[in-house]
Design a protein around this motif. Structure first.
Motif, PDB file in Angstrom:
ATOM      1  N   THR A   1       7.796   4.236  -9.609  1.00  0.00           N
ATOM      2  CA  THR A   1       8.832   2.989  -9.198  1.00  0.00           C
ATOM      3  C   THR A   1       8.894   2.113 -10.424  1.00  0.00           C
ATOM      4  OG1 THR A   1       6.761   1.746  -8.422  1.00  0.00           O
ATOM      5  CG2 THR A   1       8.094   3.136  -6.896  1.00  0.00           C
ATOM      6  N   SER A   2       9.494   1.164 -10.444  1.00  0.00           N
ATOM      7  CA  SER A   2       9.880   0.269 -11.550  1.00  0.00           C
ATOM      8  C   SER A   2       9.751  -1.244 -11.038  1.00  0.00           C
ATOM      9  CB  SER A   2      11.146   0.618 -12.400  1.00  0.00           C
ATOM     10  OG  SER A   2      12.180   0.448 -11.497  1.00  0.00           O
ATOM     11  N   ARG A   3      10.239  -1.525  -9.772  1.00  0.00           N
ATOM     12  CA  ARG A   3      10.416  -3.000  -9.507  1.00  0.00           C
ATOM     13  C   ARG A   3       9.528  -3.470  -8.339  1.00  0.00           C
ATOM     14  NH1 ARG A   3      12.746  -4.805  -5.241  1.00  0.00           N
ATOM     15  NH2 ARG A   3      13.507  -3.027  -4.589  1.00  0.00           N
ATOM     16  N   VAL A   4       9.282  -2.466  -7.259  1.00  0.00           N
ATOM     17  CA  VAL A   4       8.543  -3.011  -6.119  1.00  0.00           C
ATOM     18  C   VAL A   4       7.134  -3.124  -6.392  1.00  0.00           C
ATOM     19  CG1 VAL A   4      10.140  -1.796  -4.197  1.00  0.00           C
ATOM     20  CG2 VAL A   4       8.199  -0.451  -5.535  1.00  0.00           C
ATOM     21  N   GLU A   5       6.439  -4.072  -5.751  1.00  0.00           N
ATOM     22  CA  GLU A   5       4.965  -4.243  -5.872  1.00  0.00           C
ATOM     23  C   GLU A   5       4.404  -2.945  -4.876  1.00  0.00           C
ATOM     24  OE1 GLU A   5       3.055  -8.209  -6.356  1.00  0.00           O
ATOM     25  OE2 GLU A   5       4.587  -8.589  -4.933  1.00  0.00           O
ATOM     26  N   ILE A   6       3.250  -2.770  -5.119  1.00  0.00           N
ATOM     27  CA  ILE A   6       2.681  -1.616  -4.524  1.00  0.00           C
ATOM     28  C   ILE A   6       1.346  -1.778  -3.938  1.00  0.00           C
ATOM     29  CG2 ILE A   6       3.959   0.373  -5.398  1.00  0.00           C
ATOM     30  CD1 ILE A   6       1.846   0.732  -7.305  1.00  0.00           C
ATOM     31  N   GLY A   7       0.786  -1.302  -2.893  1.00  0.00           N
ATOM     32  CA  GLY A   7      -0.467  -1.575  -2.359  1.00  0.00           C
ATOM     33  C   GLY A   7      -0.832  -0.683  -1.030  1.00  0.00           C
ATOM     34  N   ALA A   8      -2.221  -0.914  -0.643  1.00  0.00           N
ATOM     35  CA  ALA A   8      -2.646  -0.332   0.520  1.00  0.00           C
ATOM     36  C   ALA A   8      -2.591  -1.077   1.673  1.00  0.00           C
ATOM     37  CB  ALA A   8      -3.931   0.397   0.775  1.00  0.00           C
ATOM     38  N   LEU A   9      -2.074  -0.824   3.077  1.00  0.00           N
ATOM     39  CA  LEU A   9      -2.247  -1.779   3.973  1.00  0.00           C
ATOM     40  C   LEU A   9      -3.193  -1.205   5.031  1.00  0.00           C
ATOM     41  CD1 LEU A   9      -1.133  -4.609   4.953  1.00  0.00           C
ATOM     42  CD2 LEU A   9       0.809  -3.336   6.087  1.00  0.00           C
ATOM     43  N   VAL A  10      -4.523  -1.151   5.036  1.00  0.00           N
ATOM     44  CA  VAL A  10      -5.077  -1.795   3.777  1.00  0.00           C
ATOM     45  C   VAL A  10      -6.254  -0.577   3.058  1.00  0.00           C
ATOM     46  CG1 VAL A  10      -4.945  -4.179   4.477  1.00  0.00           C
ATOM     47  CG2 VAL A  10      -6.904  -3.011   5.445  1.00  0.00           C
ATOM     48  N   THR A  11      -6.740  -1.130   2.127  1.00  0.00           N
ATOM     49  CA  THR A  11      -7.929  -0.369   1.796  1.00  0.00           C
ATOM     50  C   THR A  11      -8.988  -0.278   2.518  1.00  0.00           C
ATOM     51  OG1 THR A  11      -7.081  -0.494  -0.714  1.00  0.00           O
ATOM     52  CG2 THR A  11      -9.413   0.366  -0.203  1.00  0.00           C
ATOM     53  N   CYS A  12      -9.827   0.732   2.855  1.00  0.00           N
ATOM     54  CA  CYS A  12     -11.164   0.623   3.494  1.00  0.00           C
ATOM     55  C   CYS A  12     -12.215   0.226   2.413  1.00  0.00           C
ATOM     56  CB  CYS A  12     -11.515   1.648   4.342  1.00  0.00           C
ATOM     57  SG  CYS A  12     -12.890   1.702   5.119  1.00  0.00           S
ATOM     58  N   ASN A  13     -12.897  -0.814   2.732  1.00  0.00           N
ATOM     59  CA  ASN A  13     -13.791  -1.168   1.913  1.00  0.00           C
ATOM     60  C   ASN A  13     -15.107  -0.246   1.782  1.00  0.00           C
ATOM     61  OD1 ASN A  13     -15.665  -3.299   0.252  1.00  0.00           O
ATOM     62  ND2 ASN A  13     -16.789  -3.126   2.187  1.00  0.00           N
ATOM     63  N   SER A  14     -15.558   0.519   2.839  1.00  0.00           N
ATOM     64  CA  SER A  14     -16.501   1.375   3.053  1.00  0.00           C
ATOM     65  C   SER A  14     -16.537   2.603   2.068  1.00  0.00           C
ATOM     66  CB  SER A  14     -16.513   1.829   4.654  1.00  0.00           C
ATOM     67  OG  SER A  14     -16.628   0.658   5.236  1.00  0.00           O
ATOM     68  N   TYR A  15     -15.269   2.916   1.641  1.00  0.00           N
ATOM     69  CA  TYR A  15     -14.875   4.133   1.132  1.00  0.00           C
ATOM     70  C   TYR A  15     -15.180   4.431  -0.333  1.00  0.00           C
ATOM     71  CZ  TYR A  15     -12.581   4.892   5.574  1.00  0.00           C
ATOM     72  OH  TYR A  15     -12.193   5.122   7.030  1.00  0.00           O
ATOM     73  N   ARG A  16     -15.421   3.008  -1.088  1.00  0.00           N
ATOM     74  CA  ARG A  16     -15.692   3.157  -2.481  1.00  0.00           C
ATOM     75  C   ARG A  16     -16.644   2.167  -3.080  1.00  0.00           C
ATOM     76  NH1 ARG A  16     -10.854   3.486  -0.563  1.00  0.00           N
ATOM     77  NH2 ARG A  16      -9.549   5.433  -1.124  1.00  0.00           N
ATOM     78  N   ASN A  17     -17.117   2.333  -3.903  1.00  0.00           N
ATOM     79  CA  ASN A  17     -18.051   1.352  -4.655  1.00  0.00           C
ATOM     80  C   ASN A  17     -17.130   0.221  -4.964  1.00  0.00           C
ATOM     81  OD1 ASN A  17     -18.709   0.090  -7.352  1.00  0.00           O
ATOM     82  ND2 ASN A  17     -20.563   0.833  -6.366  1.00  0.00           N
ATOM     83  N   PRO A  18     -17.490  -1.109  -4.410  1.00  0.00           N
ATOM     84  CA  PRO A  18     -16.868  -2.441  -5.001  1.00  0.00           C
ATOM     85  C   PRO A  18     -16.163  -2.432  -6.461  1.00  0.00           C
ATOM     86  CG  PRO A  18     -18.189  -3.080  -3.413  1.00  0.00           C
ATOM     87  CD  PRO A  18     -18.581  -1.600  -3.684  1.00  0.00           C
ATOM     88  N   ASP A  19     -17.368  -1.984  -7.340  1.00  0.00           N
ATOM     89  CA  ASP A  19     -16.842  -2.266  -8.728  1.00  0.00           C
ATOM     90  C   ASP A  19     -15.887  -1.041  -8.985  1.00  0.00           C
ATOM     91  OD1 ASP A  19     -18.844  -4.463 -10.130  1.00  0.00           O
ATOM     92  OD2 ASP A  19     -19.803  -3.486  -8.353  1.00  0.00           O
ATOM     93  N   LEU A  20     -15.958   0.162  -8.453  1.00  0.00           N
ATOM     94  CA  LEU A  20     -15.035   1.181  -8.879  1.00  0.00           C
ATOM     95  C   LEU A  20     -13.781   0.882  -8.216  1.00  0.00           C
ATOM     96  CD1 LEU A  20     -14.373   4.164  -9.643  1.00  0.00           C
ATOM     97  CD2 LEU A  20     -15.214   4.711  -7.483  1.00  0.00           C
ATOM     98  N   LEU A  21     -13.843   0.234  -7.075  1.00  0.00           N
ATOM     99  CA  LEU A  21     -12.384  -0.333  -6.601  1.00  0.00           C
ATOM    100  C   LEU A  21     -11.719  -1.226  -7.602  1.00  0.00           C
ATOM    101  CD1 LEU A  21     -10.366   0.055  -4.327  1.00  0.00           C
ATOM    102  CD2 LEU A  21     -11.718  -1.520  -3.228  1.00  0.00           C
ATOM    103  N   ALA A  22     -12.513  -2.100  -7.782  1.00  0.00           N
ATOM    104  CA  ALA A  22     -11.955  -3.057  -8.847  1.00  0.00           C
ATOM    105  C   ALA A  22     -11.274  -2.583  -9.977  1.00  0.00           C
ATOM    106  CB  ALA A  22     -13.062  -3.952  -9.206  1.00  0.00           C
TER     107      ALA A  22
END
Length: 256
Positions: free
Chosen positions: A68-89
């Motif tokens: 894509t080139s214009r839309v914002e993208i993201g998860a609705l929503v990421t599960c905090n439990s599945y990844r180390n927070p620093d890695l997710l950052a």
């Protein structure tokens, strides 16, 4: 009353379709004028055949960042439990760069027990998962401040959920966007709770964009209450963008 314009999101549920279909639908949604393209962070379908086709969230977001080139993208929503927070950052910072600054970090505490059991995460309790989210959010923010290169912008954080004692307090402290699945009457009450949490910490609640499920029968009332991000959903095997088209027309009329 906020002066923000209405924005429309599409949650393209990554279930019951092959990736070619996902890719085509994402492209069509962007061409139609959607503001945000969301997926979700699960490992199995939530509806329909429980062992049906399904794809992973964050690798898909990286692909969307290139596609894509214009839309914002993201998860609705990421599960905090599945990844180390620093890695997710770090993952979020990387997708932010790939996309040229279009990533939204949507995050929540998690709830789908099968994901946890099948992939070996501890399900625990709802309260414990919220406590873990409260610990993770400062770590994510701290990691963003340390990364080289830094994110291209202050990555917007979207927090999903409506718990009044814990979740909305986290929204007041950390979120740029709050996503609620509530109906209009419940939303009005919870916005009052959120304003109370903001007052406690000295934050202006108008800084937080209110995000809701886009429904024709409630959208005008939700807009009156202050909601500005409205998201519709579609999934496989044959994704349908009829609701998206309707909401985009309403957006354009409402924004004038």
């Amino acid at each position: 009353m906020t002066s923000r314009p209405v924005r429309i999101g599409l949650q393209l549920q990554p279930q019951h379709m092959d990736y070619d279909t996902i890719r085509r639908t994402a492209a069509e949604a962007e061409d139609l004028g959607a503001d945000i393209l969301f997926n979700w962070d699960h490992f199995y379908p939530l509806y329909g055949e429980p062992d049906g086709l399904h794809f992973e969230c964050w690798t898909m977001l990286a692909a969307w960042a290139e596609q894509t080139s214009r839309v914002e993208i993201g998860a609705l929503v990421t599960c905090n439990s599945y990844r180390n927070p620093d890695l997710l950052a770090d993952m979020a910072r990387t997708v932010d760069h790939i996309s040229g600054g279009r990533l939204i970090l949507g995050i929540g505490s998690g709830w789908f027990e099968r994901d946890y059991n099948e992939y070996g995460y501890e399900f625990g309790t709802a309260g414990g998962r919220l406590d873990a989210l409260a610990e993770a959010l400062p770590r994510i923010e701290s990691r963003w401040a340390k990364l080289n290169p830094a994110p291209t912008r202050k990555i917007p954080t979207l927090i999903g959920g409506g718990g009044e004692k814990k979740t909305l307090r986290l929204v007041a402290k950390h979120a740029d966007i709050w996503h609620s699945f509530a109906d209009a009457e419940t939303l009005e009450h919870k916005l009052g709770v959120l304003r109370g949490h903001c007052e406690t910490i000295g934050r202006d609640p108008s800084e937080i964009e209110v995000s809701v499920v886009g429904k024709p029968d409630s959208r005008d009332r939700m807009h009156e209450l202050g909601a500005r991000l409205f998201t519709v959903s579609t999934g496989g095997p044959q994704p349908d963008l009829t609701e998206l088209r309707d909401m985009l027309a309403w957006r354009d009329k409402t924004n004038g």
